[in-house]
Design a protein around this motif. Structure first.
Motif, PDB file in Angstrom:
ATOM      1  N   HIS A 124      -4.952  -9.497  -5.894  1.00  0.00           N
ATOM      2  CA  HIS A 124      -3.595  -9.836  -5.422  1.00  0.00           C
ATOM      3  C   HIS A 124      -3.601 -11.058  -4.516  1.00  0.00           C
ATOM      4  CE1 HIS A 124      -1.268  -6.571  -7.153  1.00  0.00           C
ATOM      5  NE2 HIS A 124      -2.247  -5.761  -6.826  1.00  0.00           N
ATOM      6  N   THR A 161     -10.741  -2.464   3.559  1.00  0.00           N
ATOM      7  CA  THR A 161      -9.844  -2.416   2.407  1.00  0.00           C
ATOM      8  C   THR A 161      -8.428  -2.019   2.814  1.00  0.00           C
ATOM      9  OG1 THR A 161     -11.676  -1.887   0.932  1.00  0.00           O
ATOM     10  CG2 THR A 161      -9.466  -1.350   0.142  1.00  0.00           C
ATOM     11  N   HIS A 188      -4.957  -4.263   2.576  1.00  0.00           N
ATOM     12  CA  HIS A 188      -3.712  -3.838   1.919  1.00  0.00           C
ATOM     13  C   HIS A 188      -2.530  -3.879   2.887  1.00  0.00           C
ATOM     14  CE1 HIS A 188      -4.958  -2.894  -2.126  1.00  0.00           C
ATOM     15  NE2 HIS A 188      -6.034  -2.298  -1.647  1.00  0.00           N
ATOM     16  N   LEU A 217      -1.540  -7.466   3.122  1.00  0.00           N
ATOM     17  CA  LEU A 217      -0.821  -7.869   1.906  1.00  0.00           C
ATOM     18  C   LEU A 217       0.620  -7.371   1.951  1.00  0.00           C
ATOM     19  CD1 LEU A 217      -3.112  -7.341  -1.233  1.00  0.00           C
ATOM     20  CD2 LEU A 217      -2.138  -9.472  -0.382  1.00  0.00           C
ATOM     21  N   GLU A 218       0.792  -6.152   2.403  1.00  0.00           N
ATOM     22  CA  GLU A 218       2.125  -5.561   2.435  1.00  0.00           C
ATOM     23  C   GLU A 218       3.074  -6.360   3.320  1.00  0.00           C
ATOM     24  OE1 GLU A 218       3.872  -1.300   3.702  1.00  0.00           O
ATOM     25  OE2 GLU A 218       2.426  -1.324   2.059  1.00  0.00           O
ATOM     26  N   GLY A 241      -7.110  -5.360  -4.380  1.00  0.00           N
ATOM     27  CA  GLY A 241      -6.533  -6.147  -3.305  1.00  0.00           C
ATOM     28  C   GLY A 241      -6.928  -7.609  -3.396  1.00  0.00           C
ATOM     29  N   MET A 282       0.840  -1.179   0.000  1.00  0.00           N
ATOM     30  CA  MET A 282       0.000   0.000   0.000  1.00  0.00           C
ATOM     31  C   MET A 282       0.879   1.234   0.000  1.00  0.00           C
ATOM     32  SD  MET A 282      -2.591   1.251   2.958  1.00  0.00           S
ATOM     33  CE  MET A 282      -4.099   1.665   2.179  1.00  0.00           C
ATOM     34  N   ALA A 317      -5.353 -11.258   4.493  1.00  0.00           N
ATOM     35  CA  ALA A 317      -5.816 -10.128   3.685  1.00  0.00           C
ATOM     36  C   ALA A 317      -7.102 -10.447   2.933  1.00  0.00           C
ATOM     37  CB  ALA A 317      -4.731  -9.708   2.697  1.00  0.00           C
ATOM     38  N   ASP A 363      -1.828   6.675  -0.211  1.00  0.00           N
ATOM     39  CA  ASP A 363      -3.168   6.225  -0.580  1.00  0.00           C
ATOM     40  C   ASP A 363      -4.159   6.292   0.569  1.00  0.00           C
ATOM     41  OD1 ASP A 363      -2.359   5.729  -3.139  1.00  0.00           O
ATOM     42  OD2 ASP A 363      -2.038   3.587  -2.815  1.00  0.00           O
ATOM     43  N   GLU A 418     -10.584  -0.292  -4.999  1.00  0.00           N
ATOM     44  CA  GLU A 418      -9.387  -0.651  -4.237  1.00  0.00           C
ATOM     45  C   GLU A 418      -9.509  -2.042  -3.614  1.00  0.00           C
ATOM     46  OE1 GLU A 418     -11.161   2.153  -3.722  1.00  0.00           O
ATOM     47  OE2 GLU A 418      -9.826   3.860  -3.967  1.00  0.00           O
TER      48      GLU A 418
END
Length: 90
Positions: free
Chosen positions: A88, A50, A54, A57-58, A85, A1, A65, A5, A81
């Motif tokens: 991904h 959301t 993210h 995920l990071e 995500g 992310m 996630a 953002d 968004e």
């Protein structure tokens, strides 16, 4: 992310706004904790879910996630968004 953002003006709940400030300050763990608490209070906050997705995920936690993105999309199926995500996580 991307830290830029996380725009607090897009959110109504003060805990989500604070989490966005934490993201921009690089305090991702604290932001993740705060978003988890925010979703406990406001479970249908698609933006919070959301951003949480993210952040997870990071840090490479794809299995954590995916449910966050699913939650966001169940509230707001048009939230781009969250779709990004979720893609991904696939």
């Amino acid at each position: 992310m991307n830290r830029q953002d996380a725009h607090p003006a897009r959110h109504r709940h003060p805990m989500v706004e604070q989490a966005c400030r934490l993201v921009r300050a690089g305090r991702l763990g604290a932001a993740e904790t705060l978003l988890t608490h925010a979703l406990g209070r406001v479970p249908r906050d698609a933006a919070a879910a959301t951003i949480l997705g993210h952040l997870r995920l990071e840090r490479g936690a794809v299995a954590e996630a995916a449910p966050a993105f699913e939650r966001a999309l169940s509230v707001d199926p048009a939230l781009a968004e969250a779709w990004v995500g979720a893609a991904h996580c696939a």
